[in-house]
Design an enzyme around this catalytic site. Structure first.
Site: not given
Ligand code: UD1
Length: 416
Positions: A22-23, A117, A122, A305, A397
């Protein structure tokens, strides 16, 4: 609303095929926005998130066609509406992955903020910061990100924390920018590498994917290409946990053991015998698992995850485990539900102490997010009696045909 009824206590046995990741699928489908050529994708998982993203892309003017042999083709030559509305984005945070490609290809994008969420705030500030460094003008108004740019310019971007979709968004935007972009503190997740490999097929020039410094030398245009999505390492890990918790013996095929080192290490520490082949994993569980402590962190460390599923196996393991969540601030939603099955778990901040009990008992429980639902299914397989899991749309999902796959391994599962 669909529910899953699981009668626990059956050791899982047999072989199943792992679906595409998925990711990896989500960012790779977004990469189709970067070209007017036709992209053809195989090994896409049949999931609600993938369907949501295809709907979003179609709304932008992308032609989506189901081809024979489970191949999907995407043609973004008619892309005319670079907008991602709230009603679709709110159901799937990964919709933010359209921002970078839209801006690079159309010079503008209007994308709803994903909002909160179940597992925490996030934010997407790092995506915005990176695109601004590449010359984009960005305003956030009325819940929407409005981004504009002429041709993006290469830049040096160091993200404040490791962000997976942030790295992917910037990598996609940079592939059509003028000059070189350097992404420092980049995510090293295998899905980032899979996206980079797809972009390379499209003609992008990317070095360092899989390390924490990615260099992208922008090109003027990208071309259509064919790409097979990597296997899902989290689905793989979830079925390994399901087999482990039931004292089972399974073989998972069409997977990539090399992307699961930290998970496999923990399962071995728990007493499982694991045999690896390049595209298959065999697991034989011991009579009773040993508790394993863990701490989530960016790849290659233990994935957030998989935290909930390991919480479930620790509920019935021998000993006491400490589980520390460092990525998301509110990712223990499954604890209250596991407690309904008889688990002994105490939470102190971002640390959960799990004392293994002799057995869990079936009960009615509620899925709260994707991986929390998976942990409830894992726990239910080990519980005595029937567990009814409500709100399994969360499961849909991210897990293709979970009920069918578990049944194939001998579990007593019904979708109601
Ligand atoms: C992706 C994965 C999700 C997984 C996560 C962490 C996908 C579609 N989803 O989510 O399944 O759980 O990586 O491995 O690939 N953050 C900020 N600001 C930003 C971006 C992130 O503060 O602009 C923080 C987030 O709140 C979180 C951390 O950084 O605490 C990591 O998040 P991130 O790696 O961005 O998660 P996703 O990419 O949303």
């Amino acid at each position: 609303m669909d529910k899953l009824a699981i009668e626990g206590g059956v050791p899982l046995a047999g072989e199943i095929v792992i679906s595409g990741a998925k990711n990896a699928a989500l960012p790779i489908l977004c990469a189709a926005l970067l070209t007017s050529g036709t992209m053809t994708f195989s090994n896409l998982p049949h999931l609600r998130d993938v369907a949501t993203l295809l709907k979003l892309l179609a709304q932008m003017g992308v032609r989506v066609t189901q081809e024979p042999d489970a191949v999907m083709s995407l043609d973004a030559s008619g892309l005319d509406n670079p907008c991602a509305p709230y009603d679709l984005v709110k159901t799937m945070r990964a919709s933010i992955l359209v921002l970078g490609p839209l801006l690079a290809r159309c010079g503008e994008a209007r994308v709803s903020l994903p909002g909160g969420c179940a597992i925490g705030a996030r934010p997407v500030d790092q995506h915005i910061k990176g695109l601004q460094a590449m010359g984009a003008e960005i305003q956030v108004e009325q819940g929407y990100i409005h981004a504009r740019a002429g041709r993006l310019r290469g830049a040096r971007v160091c993200t404040d924390m490791v962000t997976v979709t942030g790295t992917e968004n910037l990598m996609m935007a940079a592939s059509l920018a003028e000059g070189e972009t350097i992404i420092e503190n980049a995510a090293r997740e295998p899905e980032v590498v899979d996206l980079a490999n797809c972009l390379a097929r499209m003609g992008a020039r990317i070095l360092g994917a899989g390390t924490d410094v990615i260099r992208v030398h922008g090109v003027e245009r990208l071309i259509g290409a064919a790409y097979a999505v990597m296997p899902d390492r989290i689905e793989t890990g979830t079925y390994l946990c399901a087999a482990a918790v039931t004292g089972g013996r399974v073989r998972l095929v069409n997977t990539a053991a090399a992307t699961l080192d930290s998970v496999i290490d923990k399962l071995m520490e728990a007493g499982c015998d694991i045999q690896l082949a390049p595209e298959a994993i065999c697991l034989q569980a011991p009579a009773r698992l040993k508790s394993v402590s863990l701490r989530t962190a960016p790849y290659p460390a233990f994935p957030t995850d998989m935290q909930a599923q390991f919480m479930a196996i620790n509920c019935v393991a021998d000993g006491v485990a400490s589980i520390r969540e460092t990525i998301f601030e509110n990712r223990f939603m499954h604890v209250a539900e596991l407690q309904r099955l008889g688990a002994d778990i105490q939470i102190e901040g971002n640390n959960a102490i799990v004392r293994g009990v002799a057995s869990l008992q079936g009960a009615n429980v509620m899925a709260t997010d994707l991986r929390a639902s998976a942990s409830l299914a894992v726990a239910a397989l080990a519980a005595r009696g029937e567990t009814l899991i409500d709100r399994i749309y969360h499961l849909d999902r991210g897990y293709e045909d979970m009920a069918e796959k578990l049944s194939r391994l001998g579990a007593k599962v019904r979708r109601i």
